[in-house]
Design a protein around this motif. Structure first.
Motif, PDB file in Angstrom:
ATOM      1  N   GLY A   1      51.042  30.483  36.181  1.00 22.97           N
ATOM      2  CA  GLY A   1      50.972  30.460  37.638  1.00 22.97           C
ATOM      3  C   GLY A   1      51.994  31.333  38.323  1.00 22.97           C
ATOM      4  O   GLY A   1      51.890  31.602  39.529  1.00 22.97           O
ATOM      5  N   GLU A   2      52.998  31.811  37.589  1.00 26.18           N
ATOM      6  CA  GLU A   2      54.012  32.678  38.177  1.00 26.18           C
ATOM      7  C   GLU A   2      53.460  34.088  38.342  1.00 26.18           C
ATOM      8  O   GLU A   2      52.823  34.622  37.440  1.00 26.18           O
ATOM      9  CB  GLU A   2      55.256  32.699  37.284  1.00 26.18           C
ATOM     10  CG  GLU A   2      56.457  33.364  37.933  1.00 26.18           C
ATOM     11  CD  GLU A   2      57.706  33.255  37.061  1.00 26.18           C
ATOM     12  OE1 GLU A   2      58.817  33.375  37.604  1.00 26.18           O
ATOM     13  OE2 GLU A   2      57.562  33.038  35.840  1.00 26.18           O
ATOM     14  N   ARG A   3      53.687  34.675  39.486  1.00 27.24           N
ATOM     15  CA  ARG A   3      53.164  36.010  39.797  1.00 27.24           C
ATOM     16  C   ARG A   3      54.152  37.067  39.332  1.00 27.24           C
ATOM     17  O   ARG A   3      55.252  37.191  39.860  1.00 27.24           O
ATOM     18  CB  ARG A   3      52.901  36.132  41.295  1.00 27.24           C
ATOM     19  CG  ARG A   3      51.863  35.154  41.822  1.00 27.24           C
ATOM     20  CD  ARG A   3      51.729  35.247  43.328  1.00 27.24           C
ATOM     21  NE  ARG A   3      51.317  36.577  43.749  1.00 27.24           N
ATOM     22  CZ  ARG A   3      51.227  36.945  45.032  1.00 27.24           C
ATOM     23  NH1 ARG A   3      51.554  36.106  46.001  1.00 27.24           N
ATOM     24  NH2 ARG A   3      50.827  38.170  45.334  1.00 27.24           N
TER      25      ARG A   3
ATOM     26  N   ALA B   1      54.469  41.272  37.861  1.00 26.29           N
ATOM     27  CA  ALA B   1      53.846  42.580  37.670  1.00 26.29           C
ATOM     28  C   ALA B   1      54.947  43.579  37.329  1.00 26.29           C
ATOM     29  O   ALA B   1      56.144  43.302  37.486  1.00 26.29           O
ATOM     30  CB  ALA B   1      53.094  43.019  38.924  1.00 26.29           C
TER      31      ALA B   1
ATOM     32  N   SER C   1      47.229  41.021  32.336  1.00 28.71           N
ATOM     33  CA  SER C   1      46.461  39.776  32.271  1.00 28.71           C
ATOM     34  C   SER C   1      45.882  39.633  30.872  1.00 28.71           C
ATOM     35  O   SER C   1      44.683  39.829  30.650  1.00 28.71           O
ATOM     36  CB  SER C   1      45.338  39.783  33.322  1.00 28.71           C
ATOM     37  OG  SER C   1      45.858  40.003  34.611  1.00 28.71           O
TER      38      SER C   1
ATOM     39  N   ARG D   1      57.404  34.615  31.624  1.00 29.68           N
ATOM     40  CA  ARG D   1      56.829  34.025  32.832  1.00 29.68           C
ATOM     41  C   ARG D   1      56.136  32.719  32.471  1.00 29.68           C
ATOM     42  O   ARG D   1      55.622  32.544  31.370  1.00 29.68           O
ATOM     43  CB  ARG D   1      55.833  34.980  33.506  1.00 29.68           C
ATOM     44  CG  ARG D   1      54.515  35.180  32.763  1.00 29.68           C
ATOM     45  CD  ARG D   1      53.543  35.953  33.632  1.00 29.68           C
ATOM     46  NE  ARG D   1      52.288  36.256  32.955  1.00 29.68           N
ATOM     47  CZ  ARG D   1      51.247  35.440  32.886  1.00 29.68           C
ATOM     48  NH1 ARG D   1      51.334  34.238  33.419  1.00 29.68           N
ATOM     49  NH2 ARG D   1      50.148  35.796  32.266  1.00 29.68           N
TER      50      ARG D   1
ATOM     51  N   THR E   1      49.493  45.164  36.554  1.00 34.20           N
ATOM     52  CA  THR E   1      49.319  43.739  36.307  1.00 34.20           C
ATOM     53  C   THR E   1      48.840  43.550  34.881  1.00 34.20           C
ATOM     54  O   THR E   1      47.861  44.165  34.459  1.00 34.20           O
ATOM     55  CB  THR E   1      48.296  43.125  37.276  1.00 34.20           C
ATOM     56  OG1 THR E   1      48.722  43.356  38.623  1.00 34.20           O
ATOM     57  CG2 THR E   1      48.167  41.625  37.051  1.00 34.20           C
TER      58      THR E   1
ATOM     59  N   ARG F   1      58.733  40.013  40.442  1.00 30.71           N
ATOM     60  CA  ARG F   1      58.540  38.577  40.266  1.00 30.71           C
ATOM     61  C   ARG F   1      58.578  37.894  41.636  1.00 30.71           C
ATOM     62  O   ARG F   1      59.607  37.880  42.296  1.00 30.71           O
ATOM     63  CB  ARG F   1      59.618  37.993  39.356  1.00 30.71           C
ATOM     64  CG  ARG F   1      59.344  36.568  38.872  1.00 30.71           C
ATOM     65  CD  ARG F   1      60.588  35.965  38.215  1.00 30.71           C
ATOM     66  NE  ARG F   1      61.037  36.696  37.068  1.00 30.71           N
ATOM     67  CZ  ARG F   1      60.606  36.471  35.811  1.00 30.71           C
ATOM     68  NH1 ARG F   1      59.693  35.539  35.599  1.00 30.71           N
ATOM     69  NH2 ARG F   1      61.100  37.175  34.807  1.00 30.71           N
ATOM     70  N   ASP F   2      57.430  37.370  42.037  1.00 28.67           N
ATOM     71  CA  ASP F   2      57.322  36.704  43.338  1.00 28.67           C
ATOM     72  C   ASP F   2      57.831  37.587  44.473  1.00 28.67           C
ATOM     73  O   ASP F   2      58.555  37.137  45.368  1.00 28.67           O
ATOM     74  CB  ASP F   2      58.066  35.367  43.323  1.00 28.67           C
ATOM     75  CG  ASP F   2      57.419  34.359  42.384  1.00 28.67           C
ATOM     76  OD1 ASP F   2      56.173  34.394  42.247  1.00 28.67           O
ATOM     77  OD2 ASP F   2      58.137  33.549  41.786  1.00 28.67           O
TER      78      ASP F   2
ATOM     79  N   SER G   1      45.335  47.338  36.124  1.00 29.75           N
ATOM     80  CA  SER G   1      45.270  46.032  35.488  1.00 29.75           C
ATOM     81  C   SER G   1      44.841  46.209  34.037  1.00 29.75           C
ATOM     82  O   SER G   1      43.826  46.837  33.755  1.00 29.75           O
ATOM     83  CB  SER G   1      44.283  45.115  36.227  1.00 29.75           C
ATOM     84  OG  SER G   1      44.255  43.834  35.634  1.00 29.75           O
TER      85      SER G   1
END
Length: 304
Positions: free
Chosen positions: A136-138, A140, A71, A133, A69, A108-109, A49
């Protein structure tokens, strides 16, 4: 406590400190990661991350897989060139020219989409890939090592950037984009906002325009007469009135050299200047003067 126990405890503390440094793969600012697949368990997926708007990842001797990820500490609301809020965040990945030993996917999702494949020695350098993105969209990045008998010369390395205010004008993705949207002239509102939010704001003339086929970009050779602002040393020279620099834009925009003074604005993308709005200076001055008189100017610029 005996001197022997004190010595043992001090030695153990020193060992932990040295071990922490030796096995730490993150940079101090949590922007970059560097590690080796040789330290991973067979078939494992290492979770990573990173928390910056730009950084690098270097995966030596890839084996197994990495799941990254991103962030970034970006404003919660993205501001577009016209001042509108969309919440959209755009990320771009620039592989190194020696990217080998792995494939990079966008997750993606739960669905994987190939961004960068493992390249052969004779293959051309991989292109920059971009994706967006919504809040709230997941999303990585997933790196999967590809089987090789000799992994000693394999390094999967890339540079990433994330922004909350990129538009289609800065898209370097290999996917087709709308030339009409990417190349249309900015309106007065967009020009005034670009003056306030761009990485560089420069008045100058176009000396020539060259083509960069690898990037599918036009390189505008600019002689600047005034540098109002620049995030990095993009325009340099021996005197204030003799600075030169390069600005890139999409090749399909068909930029041609011509006379006249322009106000160049834009973003720095992987260390290079990319064009945003570029009105003729007299047109900018007219819009700026009218907005200032109406007290609707978003920020001031020390114009002549």
């Amino acid at each position: 406590m005996s001197a022997f126990k004190v010595w043992i405890n001090a030695t153990w503390i020193l060992f932990l400190a040295v071990s922490d440094v030796a096995f730490s793969n993150y940079s101090e600012d949590q922007c970059s990661w560097r590690g080796s697949g040789l330290s991973q368990q067979h078939g494992s997926v290492e979770q990573i991350s990173l928390h910056c708007s730009e950084g690098t990842l270097d995966w030596l001797y890839p084996t197994g897989a990495l799941r990254l990820t991103l962030s970034p500490r970006l404003p919660s609301v993205a501001v577009g060139p016209g001042g509108s809020s969309s919440g959209l965040i755009t990320a771009c990945v620039k592989p190194s020219e020696q990217f080998h030993g792995a494939q990079l996917y966008l997750e993606r999702d739960g669905v994987l989409e190939l961004l960068i494949g493992d390249r052969l020695e004779s293959s051309p350098p991989p292109r920059v890939r971009c994706f967006s993105r919504m809040p709230g969209e997941r999303v990585a990045l997933f790196l999967q090592a590809t089987p090789h008998q000799d992994i000693s010369r394999r390094i999967a390395s890339f540079h990433y950037e994330l922004r909350g205010d990129w538009s289609a004008r800065l898209s370097l993705d290999s996917s087709p984009i709308s030339s009409e949207d990417a190349c249309r002239p900015c309106n007065d509102t967009e020009i005034l906002m670009a003056v306030c939010t761009s990485d560089f704001v420069v008045r100058g003339n176009i000396r020539s325009v060259e083509e960069d086929e690898n990037l599918r970009a036009a390189v505008i050779k600019v002689s600047s007469t005034r540098v109002f602002r620049q995030k990095y040393a993009l325009f340099t020279g021996s005197s204030r009135l003799a600075r030169r620099g390069d600005i890139r834009t999409l090749l399909q925009c068909g930029v041609k050299p011509g006379p006249g003074s322009f106000l160049f604005t834009g973003r720095v993308h992987f260390g290079e200047a990319w064009l945003g709005c570029a009105p003729r200076y007299k047109d900018f001055l007219q819009a700026y003067t009218a907005a200032k008189a109406a007290q609707q100017i978003p920020c001031e610029l020390p114009v002549d």
